[in-house]
Design a protein around this motif. Structure first.
Motif, PDB file in Angstrom:
ATOM      1  N   LEU A 109       0.862  -1.179   0.000  1.00  0.00           N
ATOM      2  CA  LEU A 109       0.000   0.000   0.000  1.00  0.00           C
ATOM      3  C   LEU A 109       0.901   1.232   0.000  1.00  0.00           C
ATOM      4  O   LEU A 109       1.778   1.375   0.853  1.00  0.00           O
ATOM      5  CB  LEU A 109      -0.899   0.002   1.240  1.00  0.00           C
ATOM      6  CG  LEU A 109      -2.116   0.928   1.212  1.00  0.00           C
ATOM      7  CD1 LEU A 109      -3.104   0.497   0.128  1.00  0.00           C
ATOM      8  CD2 LEU A 109      -2.802   0.928   2.575  1.00  0.00           C
ATOM      9  N   LEU A 110       0.680   2.133  -0.979  1.00  0.00           N
ATOM     10  CA  LEU A 110       1.520   3.310  -1.181  1.00  0.00           C
ATOM     11  C   LEU A 110       0.723   4.584  -0.995  1.00  0.00           C
ATOM     12  O   LEU A 110      -0.484   4.609  -1.225  1.00  0.00           O
ATOM     13  CB  LEU A 110       2.094   3.315  -2.610  1.00  0.00           C
ATOM     14  CG  LEU A 110       2.633   2.016  -3.176  1.00  0.00           C
ATOM     15  CD1 LEU A 110       3.068   2.217  -4.612  1.00  0.00           C
ATOM     16  CD2 LEU A 110       3.786   1.511  -2.319  1.00  0.00           C
ATOM     17  N   GLN A 111       1.413   5.660  -0.622  1.00  0.00           N
ATOM     18  CA  GLN A 111       0.780   6.974  -0.518  1.00  0.00           C
ATOM     19  C   GLN A 111       1.694   8.022  -1.135  1.00  0.00           C
ATOM     20  O   GLN A 111       2.901   8.054  -0.854  1.00  0.00           O
ATOM     21  CB  GLN A 111       0.510   7.336   0.940  1.00  0.00           C
ATOM     22  CG  GLN A 111      -0.249   8.654   1.098  1.00  0.00           C
ATOM     23  CD  GLN A 111      -0.582   8.953   2.544  1.00  0.00           C
ATOM     24  OE1 GLN A 111       0.257   8.789   3.429  1.00  0.00           O
ATOM     25  NE2 GLN A 111      -1.810   9.387   2.789  1.00  0.00           N
ATOM     26  N   VAL A 112       1.133   8.881  -1.960  1.00  0.00           N
ATOM     27  CA  VAL A 112       1.903   9.960  -2.574  1.00  0.00           C
ATOM     28  C   VAL A 112       2.366  10.907  -1.473  1.00  0.00           C
ATOM     29  O   VAL A 112       1.551  11.437  -0.708  1.00  0.00           O
ATOM     30  CB  VAL A 112       1.062  10.704  -3.622  1.00  0.00           C
ATOM     31  CG1 VAL A 112       1.848  11.880  -4.204  1.00  0.00           C
ATOM     32  CG2 VAL A 112       0.627   9.754  -4.737  1.00  0.00           C
ATOM     33  N   SER A 113       3.677  11.126  -1.395  1.00  0.00           N
ATOM     34  CA  SER A 113       4.246  11.903  -0.290  1.00  0.00           C
ATOM     35  C   SER A 113       4.730  13.287  -0.700  1.00  0.00           C
ATOM     36  O   SER A 113       4.685  14.223   0.109  1.00  0.00           O
ATOM     37  CB  SER A 113       5.420  11.146   0.328  1.00  0.00           C
ATOM     38  OG  SER A 113       6.405  10.851  -0.659  1.00  0.00           O
TER      39      SER A 113
END
Length: 225
Positions: A109-113
């Motif tokens: 699971l990825l999140q734009v940082s």
């Protein structure tokens, strides 16, 4: 969409003895994605590259035609990995992706940082003395993800957006506030308070609010003098 997965090892940049991990190659094997990126992917200068807020770099293949129009034919534009990215895909660009967007990729699971802040090593990679400055000025920078859940990722896995926490704050808007309308106090205040944004960007915005001045980006774009 199904992105190309890319990793790289540290090697000298073309025509120099300067080490970098910017040269990425497509992988056909499953990879473990941990808090600081793909297993086996390397960065030479950990002060400014890698880390939990820059675990993966995504660069849109959509930008290749615009770069050919601007700099002409170049072998690095013919395949994924030219900009040092770990994920290359079509269909997502900076005006369609926002800070805080959450994506599923395989078991991870990825999140734009944050947006990508181009580095002077792009100049050596492309053989153009102002390539980093061109990337910054164009807004075609790509972006970074932090890893919310580690897991196995394989070629052919789909990248699917599953949530948006700050949809108004697209990467294009963030780029415009930081690089074009650089002293817009309302935008800077919004960035400084944007909790899903990497802390470094928030600090930059807060310093501008307090000083009323824009920092000098030239060392990052041109290299140490």
């Amino acid at each position: 969409m199904i992105p190309v997965l890319l990793t790289g090892r540290v090697a000298p940049l073309p025509g120099s003895e300067i080490l970098s991990g910017i040269a990425k190659a497509k992988t056909d094997e499953p990879l473990w994605l941990g808090p600081e990126g793909f297993h086996g992917d390397m960065q030479a200068d950990r002060r400014v590259h890698g880390g939990i807020e820059k675990a993966l770099h995504h660069y849109p293949r959509d930008h290749a035609p615009a770069w050919r129009d601007e700099i002409g034919a170049h072998p690095l534009l013919d395949r994924p990995g030219g900009f040092g990215e770990n994920l290359s895909a079509e269909g997502l660009t900076e005006d369609r992706v926002a800070v805080g967007d959450i994506f599923r990729l395989g078991a991870a699971l990825l999140q734009v940082s944050q947006g990508r802040q181009p580095c002077w090593k792009l100049n050596l990679r492309f053989g153009l003395p102002d390539m980093a400055r061109r990337v910054q000025a164009s807004g075609r920078t790509g972006w970074y993800y932090r890893v919310l859940e580690a897991g196995r990722v394989a070629p052919g896995d789909r990248l699917s957006r599953i949530d948006r926490l700050a949809p108004d704050w697209t990467l294009h808007r963030l780029w415009r506030a930081m690089y074009v309308d650089r002293l817009d106090r309302a935008e800077l205040a919004g960035i400084a308070g944007l909790e899903v944004l990497a802390e470094g960007w928030r600090r930059h915005a807060q310093r501008r609010l307090e000083s009323g001045r824009v920092e000098d980006w030239r060392p990052r774009l041109e290299g140490a003098r």
